[in-house]
Design an enzyme around this catalytic site. Sequence first.
Site, PDB file in Angstrom:
ATOM      1  CE  LYS A  24      -4.345  -1.738   1.841  1.00 52.61           C
ATOM      2  NZ  LYS A  24      -5.404  -1.527   2.829  1.00 52.61           N
ATOM      3  CG  ASP A  43      -9.261   0.567   3.414  1.00 54.20           C
ATOM      4  OD1 ASP A  43     -10.016  -0.205   2.813  1.00 54.20           O
ATOM      5  OD2 ASP A  43      -8.065   0.309   3.632  1.00 54.20           O
TER       6      ASP A  43
HETATM    7  N1  LIG Z   1     -13.439  -4.337   7.249  1.00 55.31           N
HETATM    8  C1  LIG Z   1     -12.487  -3.943   6.411  1.00 55.31           C
HETATM    9  O1  LIG Z   1     -12.728  -3.585   5.259  1.00 55.31           O
HETATM   10  C2  LIG Z   1     -11.069  -3.890   6.897  1.00 55.31           C
HETATM   11  C3  LIG Z   1     -10.104  -3.149   6.215  1.00 55.31           C
HETATM   12  C4  LIG Z   1      -8.810  -3.121   6.699  1.00 55.31           C
HETATM   13  C5  LIG Z   1      -8.484  -3.842   7.841  1.00 55.31           C
HETATM   14  N2  LIG Z   1      -9.464  -4.559   8.478  1.00 55.31           N
HETATM   15  C6  LIG Z   1      -9.153  -5.296   9.707  1.00 55.31           C
HETATM   16  O2  LIG Z   1      -8.699  -4.344  10.657  1.00 55.31           O
HETATM   17  C7  LIG Z   1      -7.731  -4.931  11.515  1.00 55.31           C
HETATM   18  C8  LIG Z   1      -6.489  -4.038  11.550  1.00 55.31           C
HETATM   19  O3  LIG Z   1      -5.905  -4.014  10.252  1.00 55.31           O
HETATM   20  P1  LIG Z   1      -4.642  -3.074   9.927  1.00 55.31           P
HETATM   21  O4  LIG Z   1      -4.339  -3.266   8.492  1.00 55.31           O
HETATM   22  O5  LIG Z   1      -4.851  -1.694  10.433  1.00 55.31           O
HETATM   23  O6  LIG Z   1      -3.504  -3.787  10.814  1.00 55.31           O
HETATM   24  P2  LIG Z   1      -2.140  -3.162  11.365  1.00 55.31           P
HETATM   25  O7  LIG Z   1      -1.701  -2.006  10.536  1.00 55.31           O
HETATM   26  O8  LIG Z   1      -1.231  -4.326  11.549  1.00 55.31           O
HETATM   27  O9  LIG Z   1      -2.544  -2.577  12.830  1.00 55.31           O
HETATM   28  C9  LIG Z   1      -2.855  -3.473  13.861  1.00 55.31           C
HETATM   29  C10 LIG Z   1      -3.412  -2.712  15.064  1.00 55.31           C
HETATM   30  O10 LIG Z   1      -3.851  -3.667  16.026  1.00 55.31           O
HETATM   31  C11 LIG Z   1      -3.194  -3.391  17.264  1.00 55.31           C
HETATM   32  N3  LIG Z   1      -2.970  -4.650  17.992  1.00 55.31           N
HETATM   33  C12 LIG Z   1      -2.489  -5.808  17.503  1.00 55.31           C
HETATM   34  N4  LIG Z   1      -2.411  -6.730  18.482  1.00 55.31           N
HETATM   35  C13 LIG Z   1      -2.852  -6.117  19.620  1.00 55.31           C
HETATM   36  C14 LIG Z   1      -3.008  -6.548  20.972  1.00 55.31           C
HETATM   37  N5  LIG Z   1      -2.706  -7.802  21.353  1.00 55.31           N
HETATM   38  N6  LIG Z   1      -3.503  -5.664  21.871  1.00 55.31           N
HETATM   39  C15 LIG Z   1      -3.820  -4.395  21.509  1.00 55.31           C
HETATM   40  N7  LIG Z   1      -3.683  -3.934  20.228  1.00 55.31           N
HETATM   41  C16 LIG Z   1      -3.202  -4.797  19.302  1.00 55.31           C
HETATM   42  C17 LIG Z   1      -1.894  -2.743  16.875  1.00 55.31           C
HETATM   43  O11 LIG Z   1      -1.382  -2.038  17.984  1.00 55.31           O
HETATM   44  P3  LIG Z   1       0.187  -1.714  18.110  1.00 55.31           P
HETATM   45  O12 LIG Z   1       0.410  -0.419  17.377  1.00 55.31           O
HETATM   46  O13 LIG Z   1       0.397  -1.610  19.574  1.00 55.31           O
HETATM   47  O14 LIG Z   1       0.941  -2.867  17.483  1.00 55.31           O
HETATM   48  C18 LIG Z   1      -2.378  -1.823  15.761  1.00 55.31           C
HETATM   49  O15 LIG Z   1      -3.020  -0.674  16.273  1.00 55.31           O
HETATM   50  C19 LIG Z   1      -7.505  -6.342  10.977  1.00 55.31           C
HETATM   51  O16 LIG Z   1      -8.300  -7.237  11.720  1.00 55.31           O
HETATM   52  C20 LIG Z   1      -8.019  -6.277   9.559  1.00 55.31           C
HETATM   53  O17 LIG Z   1      -8.490  -7.520   9.076  1.00 55.31           O
HETATM   54  C21 LIG Z   1     -10.734  -4.598   8.038  1.00 55.31           C
END
Ligand SMILES: NC(=O)c1ccc[n+]([C@@H]2O[C@H](COP(=O)([O-])OP(=O)(O)OC[C@H]3O[C@@H](n4cnc5c(N)ncnc54)[C@H](OP(=O)(O)O)[C@@H]3O)[C@@H](O)[C@H]2O)c1
Length: 279
Positions: free
Chosen positions: A72, A108
Amino acid sequence: MPILTGHARLAGIIGWPVAHSRSPRLHGFWLERHAIDGAYVPLAVRPEDFATAVRGLAAAGFAGANVTLPHKRAAFALCDTVEASAQRAGAVNTLVFHNGRITGSSTDGWGFLANLRAHGVNPVAGPVLLLGAGGAARAIAAALLEEGVAVTVANRTPDHANALAADLPALRVLPWEQRNEALPDHALLVNATLLGMQGHPPLEIDLDDAPQTLAVADIVYVPLQTPLLADATARGLQAVEGLGMLLYQAVPGFRAWFGVEPQVDGALRRFVAADLLPG
Ligand SMILES: NC(=O)c1ccc[n+]([C@@H]2O[C@H](COP(=O)([O-])OP(=O)(O)OC[C@H]3O[C@@H](n4cnc5c(N)ncnc54)[C@H](OP(=O)(O)O)[C@@H]3O)[C@@H](O)[C@H]2O)c1
């Protein structure tokens, strides 16, 4: 798979890996529904090959592509034009090729807002508490701030929340540990962390002090009904599931590549959800 003509419009999703992506199924549903002479294909592209692959697709006459992890940010750097949505999100998930030029956008945030509205939730009803500071949280924060609503972010790693706030100065930062007591001051709670996703622990949050007017949105969509959404629903709070965001974020790309405004409806939702069920 329909028989294509020599005029077929082509698009796809570029990722590494890409096999897990639901986008071919989602766009394939719309292509079939509208009997479009076109195809949307998975494109597994290694990071080191990304620029070559994108230029090659454009040269080969593709109309554009979606971009998913880990590309991305690379997509952002490659575009000739980056739309405001992508500037704000700091990433590109949708590419449109036209007259040899590459335009990038981020859909998004738009998808998140469209899904809220489809559930009858007004995104600007009041302050938003956003959990998470990753890629998805950033796109959502940017879209909400653009709507003029106050957004507070809480994240496990404070540095990541602070980095987000440095890029989006209107964003307020709250310590992760204070998320429970902050609930009464907010109209909408958004989980944009990995918590609650299959294979991850549930989000720990206490909705006891949540006002009855609080809406709860989870962007995790595997499972469709996360523990957070189940808890919110059991308490009679408005709950917004994450699958709708995935469906809506696909709309602008499909419209640009195939020239048809596709609808997000129950039939599409059931079709994509059927692929998410265990087994
Ligand atoms: N519905 C949709 O269209 C859509 C679109 C995009 C993403 N999503 C979903 O959204 C979620 C996040 O995606 P992303 O791309 O933003 O991922 P990402 O960039 O990897 O960010 C992950 C986030 O989760 C937090 N996290 C991970 N493990 C944690 C824990 N054990 N306790 C507390 N916080 C934790 C991380 O915190 P830290 O900064 O502390 O690591 C960070 O804020 C995923 O489940 C993804 O499938 C859905």
